[in-house]
Design a protein around this motif. Sequence first.
Motif, PDB file in Angstrom:
ATOM      1  N   ALA A  93       0.828  -1.203   0.000  1.00 52.47           N
ATOM      2  CA  ALA A  93       0.000   0.000   0.000  1.00 52.47           C
ATOM      3  C   ALA A  93       0.866   1.258   0.000  1.00 52.47           C
ATOM      4  O   ALA A  93       0.619   2.194  -0.770  1.00 52.47           O
ATOM      5  CB  ALA A  93      -0.926  -0.005   1.212  1.00 52.47           C
ATOM      6  N   PHE A  94       1.883   1.291   0.832  1.00 50.73           N
ATOM      7  CA  PHE A  94       2.729   2.483   0.879  1.00 50.73           C
ATOM      8  C   PHE A  94       3.604   2.608  -0.362  1.00 50.73           C
ATOM      9  O   PHE A  94       3.867   3.723  -0.838  1.00 50.73           O
ATOM     10  CB  PHE A  94       3.574   2.478   2.157  1.00 50.73           C
ATOM     11  N   ALA A  95       4.028   1.493  -0.916  1.00 52.64           N
ATOM     12  CA  ALA A  95       4.757   1.543  -2.186  1.00 52.64           C
ATOM     13  C   ALA A  95       3.826   2.016  -3.297  1.00 52.64           C
ATOM     14  O   ALA A  95       4.224   2.797  -4.175  1.00 52.64           O
ATOM     15  CB  ALA A  95       5.336   0.173  -2.510  1.00 52.64           C
ATOM     16  N   GLY A  96       2.569   1.569  -3.250  1.00 55.00           N
ATOM     17  CA  GLY A  96       1.607   1.981  -4.266  1.00 55.00           C
ATOM     18  C   GLY A  96       1.300   3.458  -4.202  1.00 55.00           C
ATOM     19  O   GLY A  96       1.151   4.118  -5.244  1.00 55.00           O
ATOM     20  N   LEU A  97       1.188   4.003  -2.994  1.00 55.82           N
ATOM     21  CA  LEU A  97       0.952   5.442  -2.863  1.00 55.82           C
ATOM     22  C   LEU A  97       2.118   6.222  -3.451  1.00 55.82           C
ATOM     23  O   LEU A  97       1.917   7.212  -4.172  1.00 55.82           O
ATOM     24  CB  LEU A  97       0.755   5.817  -1.397  1.00 55.82           C
ATOM     25  N   ARG A  98       3.308   5.776  -3.160  1.00 54.67           N
ATOM     26  CA  ARG A  98       4.491   6.460  -3.708  1.00 54.67           C
ATOM     27  C   ARG A  98       4.472   6.429  -5.236  1.00 54.67           C
ATOM     28  O   ARG A  98       4.742   7.442  -5.893  1.00 54.67           O
ATOM     29  CB  ARG A  98       5.762   5.796  -3.175  1.00 54.67           C
ATOM     30  N   ALA A  99       4.135   5.293  -5.815  1.00 54.39           N
ATOM     31  CA  ALA A  99       4.072   5.173  -7.272  1.00 54.39           C
ATOM     32  C   ALA A  99       2.970   6.065  -7.837  1.00 54.39           C
ATOM     33  O   ALA A  99       3.134   6.681  -8.899  1.00 54.39           O
ATOM     34  CB  ALA A  99       3.839   3.716  -7.670  1.00 54.39           C
TER      35      ALA A  99
END
Length: 308
Positions: A93-99
Motif C-alpha cells: 500500500a505504501f509503495a503503491g501510494l508512492r508510485a
Amino acid sequence: MSPTMTLSITDKTGFYSPVSFLSRTPELLAPEWLAELAADVAAGKAQAYEGEGGVQIVYRALPWDTDFFGTATFRIDYTAAPAGTPFAALQSAFAGLRAHLATLAPAFYLFAEVPSEDTAAIAGMSGAGYRLIETRLTCFRDDLQRFDASGTAAVRSATQDDIPELRVAAAQAVNHYDRFHADDFFSAEQADDFLSVFVENSVKGYADEVIVPADGPADAFLTGNYVNAPAALGGQKLGRMVLSAVTPARRGWYVKLIGALSARFQAAGVGTAFMTTQATNRAVLKVWAHHGYRVGRSSHIFSTYSRG
C-alpha cells in the motif's frame, strides 16, 4: 481513491489526534477526529488511497510548502488497516501510494507523522523504503491554572519591527534533529530559511502569541497558539507552544520564555498547555519538566521523495 470512500476506524485511530494525551481512553477522540478528516476528503482537501487488503491511507497536498520548496509536497494524515493485515499488504500500500504520486508529479516529497502506537503503519512505511527522520515527544500540563507565575521573566509581544532580528535568531538556533535539518531532502539553507519565514509569518498573524525579552534585541522568541480541545472533551481552551529560538547571547532564556508563555496562557484562562520536540532534545525536555510538564504522546516522522 474516491472521495466517497468510508474511512475505517481502528483501535489506533484515537492516537492520531494530536491531543490524544488529553484522555486516558484515546478511542473516545477517534469518531470526532475521523469525521473531520472524512469531511476534508469529501471536500477534496485530502485524498484517500486504498491498497490491497483494505489498507487506507489519507494524504493531502500542501500548496504552501510546494511553492516554498519548489517541489510537490504531500503529507500522510492517517492510515487504517484491518486487524491482522499481512506485512506484505501494508508494504504494498505504501509503495503503491508512492508510485501514484510519481504519476502526479515526477518530483515530489512525502512525509507522515505516525503515532508510535500504530506499529502496522510504521512497518508498512519502513518496508516500502520510507525513512525514519525524527521521533517526537509531546509534553503537556493539564493543571496550568495552578502554575506559579510569580517571578516569571519580563517579556513583550513581538512586532513587525522585530522581524529582521527574529529571522536571524531562527536561522542561528539550528536544531540538527528537527525534520528540516535531519532530512537530506532539504539543504541547510532551505531549512534555515523555512524557519525564518515561519517566525516572520507568526508575527504577521499566523501565531496568537510571539513573545521576546522585554529589554534589548529580539534575539530570543517563543510562539504559541490557542486551540480548542475536541468536543468529546468539552471543547476546553488549550495553549500550544510552537517554535522557539534562543541565540548564544541570550543563553538561559529558553527556560524564561517557557515560564512566561505558561503565565500568559494561564492569564488567558487556559487549563492545559502542550508542546512538541524531538526525543533527542534532552535539554528542552528538562526545562519542560522543571515547569511541571510531562510526556503525553510520542510519534515518528517518516519521509520519502523523488527528485524526478
